[in-house]
Design an enzyme around this catalytic site. Structure first.
Site, short mmCIF file in Angstrom:
data_model
loop_
_atom_site.label_atom_id
_atom_site.label_comp_id
_atom_site.label_asym_id
_atom_site.label_seq_id
_atom_site.Cartn_x
_atom_site.Cartn_y
_atom_site.Cartn_z
CD GLU A 238 5.55 -41.35 13.82
OE1 GLU A 238 6.36 -42.11 14.39
OE2 GLU A 238 5.54 -40.11 13.96
CE LYS B 202 14.74 -39.66 19.25
NZ LYS B 202 13.71 -38.72 18.79
CG ASP C 25 7.45 -35.02 16.47
OD1 ASP C 25 8.47 -35.73 16.64
OD2 ASP C 25 6.35 -35.48 16.10
NE ARG D 128 4.93 -47.69 17.95
CZ ARG D 128 5.52 -46.50 17.91
NH1 ARG D 128 5.05 -45.56 17.10
NH2 ARG D 128 6.58 -46.25 18.65
CG ASP E 62 9.55 -41.24 12.02
OD1 ASP E 62 8.88 -41.90 11.24
OD2 ASP E 62 10.72 -41.56 12.38
CB SER F 95 15.34 -41.07 14.32
OG SER F 95 14.03 -41.55 14.11
N GLY F 96 14.01 -42.19 17.04
CA GLY F 96 13.41 -43.41 17.57
C GLY F 96 12.81 -44.24 16.45
CG ASP G 179 12.37 -36.99 15.99
OD1 ASP G 179 12.88 -38.12 15.91
OD2 ASP G 179 11.16 -36.80 16.17
#
Length: 418
Positions: free
Chosen positions: A214, A338, A361, A250, A207, A293-294, A205
């Site tokens: 982040e 993912k 995480d 966001r 971030d 990664s998101g 991952d």
């Protein structure tokens, strides 16, 4: 000094005993005392001269104190069985060693060898060992072997644990992981199997894992909307808000953020402590590595180039006229996506999922960690420990190498530890 306690009675058990059918007469012999060269040679010469076969053997030496164990098949012994044991006892006396033995039937040997073994790697001192071993005892898990992986200190040990009599493996894992979190120590619990130390492909991952930040929060800081974005981010990391919805909300707040600001943020990204050394070591040992990664492809591509990774998969920001539109291009990389990427990349590279490692995480890493051969929760919320095999604290990424079977000396050979 040779210990003869109860030995005459045990020798008497051999006298007049006949082998029935194909049943073997087995003996476990344990030798202890001051270590020095030639001990194994002395005992095995007696075994060879008497046509005794070794079924199993194990030896350990701690501060020059020897512990040596043989499981012997006495069925084809050329002389009397008690004379073989006497020879072993007198040889131990000559060498100044202590020797014990115990008789086993083949049925008893088979029963004791029917084990369900797990390996618990623990990064901690005496208190951590005391607390974790207490849980193992309470859950009826038997410690078969303890090995020090760091050689000169006790801060990394490996426990081989038989869980045959454990009523609930999930409860055992939950308690061990929770206690590790409480103590603030890293630990891993894996089934002892072929692929445990034969991993070939690592998925990171980004971030708060490979980078110590982040990124979307830092983007929000530049856009003056940090409090609003942080609240949404925290909900998403806890799993209280659907990831796709949280990302949409966001990003909408970041509409208008200029590309020049993204460039400055990208160039100033801070890697997590130990990340560059970890990646460099894994590369030298031939591991494939990449990002799933998101977060955003804009930043993932930069890390891919900087760390010489093999691939990077993340969300594609939509940029028009040098600014963010507040949207992404293509499908959102969430938890299920993912997991699909891990499957796809592994298949393309011809690597089994059992040979993969996934490190993350947050809540959107659950599926990815759950299907990998080794799932690592890095500085994560407690919930991720339900699916992870390893719990790892912040700034301790290098501990992953021990779990992969790369010892301290091998790390030093790679010039990672200086």
């Amino acid at each position: 000094m040779v210990t003869f306690t109860n030995q005459p009675n045990q020798l008497a058990l051999f006298q007049g005993r006949n082998t029935v059918g194909d049943e073997r007469d087995c003996v476990v012999v344990t030798v202890s005392g001051q270590d020095r060269p030639g001990i194994t040679a002395a005992f095995t010469r007696i075994l060879v001269d008497n046509n005794v076969e070794i079924l199993d053997i194990e030896q350990a030496s701690l501060q020059d104190f020897l512990g040596l164990s043989f499981l012997l098949d006495m069925t084809g012994v050329s002389h009397s069985k008690d004379s073989v044991l006497k020879d072993l006892l007198f040889e131990a006396n000559r060498l100044g060693l202590t020797l014990h033995f115990r008789l086993f039937s083949e049925k008893e040997v088979r029963a004791k060898n029917s084990k369900n073994l797990f390996v618990l790697t623990l990064f901690g001192g005496t208190r951590a060992l005391a607390e974790i071993s207490m849980i193992l005892g309470e859950e009826n898990a038997n410690i078969e072997m303890i090995t020090n992986l760091t050689h000169h200190s006790a801060n990394c040990i490996e426990l081989t644990v038989n869980v045959n009599r454990v009523p609930s493996l999930s409860q055992l894992k939950q308690r061990v992981m929770a206690q590790g979190h409480t103590l603030g120590v890293d630990l891993a619990l894996q089934k002892m199997e072929t692929y445990r130390k034969n991993k070939r492909l690592v998925f990171f991952d980004m971030d708060n894992t490979l980078v110590d930040m982040e990124i979307i929060d830092e983007m929000a800081r530049l856009g003056g909307v940090l409090p609003e974005v942080s609240r949404i981010t925290e909900k998403a990391m806890r799993g209280d808000l659907d990831f796709q919805e949280s990302l949409t909300q966001r990003l909408a707040l970041l509409k208008g953020l200029r590309l020049e600001e993204l460039e400055r943020l990208r160039d100033g990204m801070k890697l997590s402590e130990g990340a560059d050394d970890l990646v460099a070591t894994l590369r030298r040992f031939g591991y494939g590595m990449g990002l799933v990664s998101g977060g955003f492809q804009y930043f993932a591509d930069h890390l891919k180039h900087k760390l010489e990774l093999d691939f990077a998969c993340a969300n594609q920001l939509e940029i028009k006229e040098g600014a963010l539109t507040g949207r992404v291009v293509g499908p959102i990389v969430d938890g299920p996506e993912k997991a699909k990427i891990v499957n796809r990349v592994s298949t393309e590279k011809g690597i089994l999922l059992d040979q993969t490692v996934a490190i993350g995480d947050g809540a959107n890493d659950v599926l990815m960690l759950g299907q990998a051969g080794l799932g690592i929760a890095y500085n994560a919320k407690r919930g991720l420990g339900r699916v992870a095999n390893m719990s790892l604290g912040r700034a301790r990424l290098m501990n992953i190498l021990y779990v992969l079977g790369i010892c301290k000396d091998e790390m030093a050979c790679c010039n990672v530890l200086g």
